[in-house]
Scaffold this motif. Structure first.
Motif, short mmCIF file in Angstrom:
data_model
loop_
_atom_site.label_atom_id
_atom_site.label_comp_id
_atom_site.label_asym_id
_atom_site.label_seq_id
_atom_site.Cartn_x
_atom_site.Cartn_y
_atom_site.Cartn_z
N GLU A 1 0.55 -3.60 8.28
CA GLU A 1 0.25 -2.25 7.68
C GLU A 1 0.37 -1.27 9.26
N ALA B 1 -6.17 -3.64 -1.14
CA ALA B 1 -5.23 -4.68 -1.16
C ALA B 1 -5.71 -6.03 -0.92
N THR C 1 0.91 -1.01 -0.04
CA THR C 1 0.12 -0.02 0.07
C THR C 1 0.86 1.21 0.11
N GLY D 1 -6.52 2.19 0.48
CA GLY D 1 -5.22 1.16 0.22
C GLY D 1 -5.64 -0.01 0.78
#
Length: 345
Positions: free
Chosen positions: A136, A120, A109, A116
């Motif tokens: 993340e 994904a 991302t 994002g």
């Protein structure tokens, strides 16, 4: 047990029945060993693995996927960045995946990209992954989706619903406490904190660990010094502490900012560690070679990745089993020459 065999290019590929025959076991035992299932003796397991290696047998993942309804793949959502922490964690995940028998499919991302994480995850689900890893580090809020496969979240709360969610932490708060306590143990009355951007879960955890350490010792909590992870932000943020003789100890939320801070201190005539002690976070490769070598805390990327993937694979292969709590990662303080006793008044 068995000698390695050679075969011509036109010879048929070995099958599981060939492995069973050479190992002197049943095909069911071969299947259990190659699928890493329990209830196989160590003797039988060794015979099967030696026979498979001797024959050059490779498990047909496509056939196994058809039989089990799984693709033997795990999707990873990771922030596309060259920053040491996220990049090292992704490398740790890739290493750990080799021991699981699952292939990795990684989607990066971009910081600030709308939807994002959601995009994904949707991409990975379309590829039929059996589980998803969310590596993340930035808080994007509720991403507004749900998934039907187990999910591993590293160092953050789950951003969406899933049938089973496994959470493992990198122990950022514990490491930050260890860094702060090290400075307090050296006799510093308090410790200033050069923080990372607060959209990052890691920055919040390190801030919380610093606050907890000071509160536990009954020490004053100075104003937080903001940074953005870069050495340049550490240098800019260091201009204030460099002019303040009351500042004798600083915990920086990563090593890059600590490096910039040290330069600002030295340029202002403040000696490190005689006047100001500095602790970083990460133990980047260059930390041991700057002047002075940087005291820091080392992140247990590989240990966290192995523990997380172990639990995720268990959630995939044994969906009805009780979720096991992840073990706490180790705390490793690397003491070098950038820290020393508090200066005498």
């Amino acid at each position: 047990m068995a000698e390695a065999t050679t075969r011509s290019a036109s010879a048929p590929a070995p099958r599981s029945v060939d492995v069973a025959r050479l190992a002197g076991v049943s095909q069911k035992t071969v299947s259990r060993v190659l699928n890493n299932e329990p209830y196989v003796s160590e003797v039988a397991r060794r015979k099967v693995l030696e026979a498979a290696e001797a024959l050059g047998y490779r498990l047909n993942n496509a056939a196994r996927a058809l039989a089990s309804g799984r693709t033997r793949s795990i999707g990873v959502v990771s922030l596309g960045t060259a920053l040491y922490g996220p990049a090292s964690l992704l490398t740790g995940i890739e290493r750990a995946a080799r021991d699981t028998g699952y292939a990795l499919r990684v989607v990066n991302t971009i910081d600030g990209e709308p939807s994002g994480i959601a995009g994904a995850v949707e991409s990975l689900l379309e590829q039929g992954v059996d589980g998803i890893v969310i590596s993340e580090p930035i808080d994007e809020g509720d991403v507004g989706i749900s998934v039907d496969v187990p999910v591993l979240v590293i160092g953050a709360p789950a951003p969406f619903a899933a049938p089973r969610v496994v959470t493992v932490g990198v122990g950022a708060d514990l490491l930050a406490r260890a860094a702060t306590e090290h400075l307090l143990d050296l006799g510093h009355l308090t410790v200033h904190h050069l923080a990372g951007p607060q959209r990052w879960y890691a920055a919040r955890d390190r801030l919380e660990g610093w606050r907890t350490a000071l509160a536990d010792r009954g020490r004053a909590q100075p104003p937080v010094i903001p940074g953005d992870w870069s050495a340049s932000s550490g240098y800019a943020a260091g201009q204030g502490p460099a002019r303040d003789p009351e500042v004798t100890a600083v915990f920086a939320a990563n090593d890059d900012m600590a490096v910039g801070l040290i330069r600002a201190l030295v340029e202002a005539g403040r000696r490190v560690p005689e006047d100001v002690s500095v602790v970083g976070y990460d133990d980047i490769p260059v930390a041991a070679y700057i002047t002075p070598p940087l005291t820091t805390v080392r992140q247990p990327f590989d240990a966290v990745a192995h523990e997380g993937l172990r639990l995720l694979v268990q959630a995939i292969e044994k969906p009805d089993a009780e979720t096991i709590r992840a073990n706490d990662p180790p705390v490793e303080l690397i003491i070098r020459a950038s820290t020393g006793p508090a200066p005498r008044a």
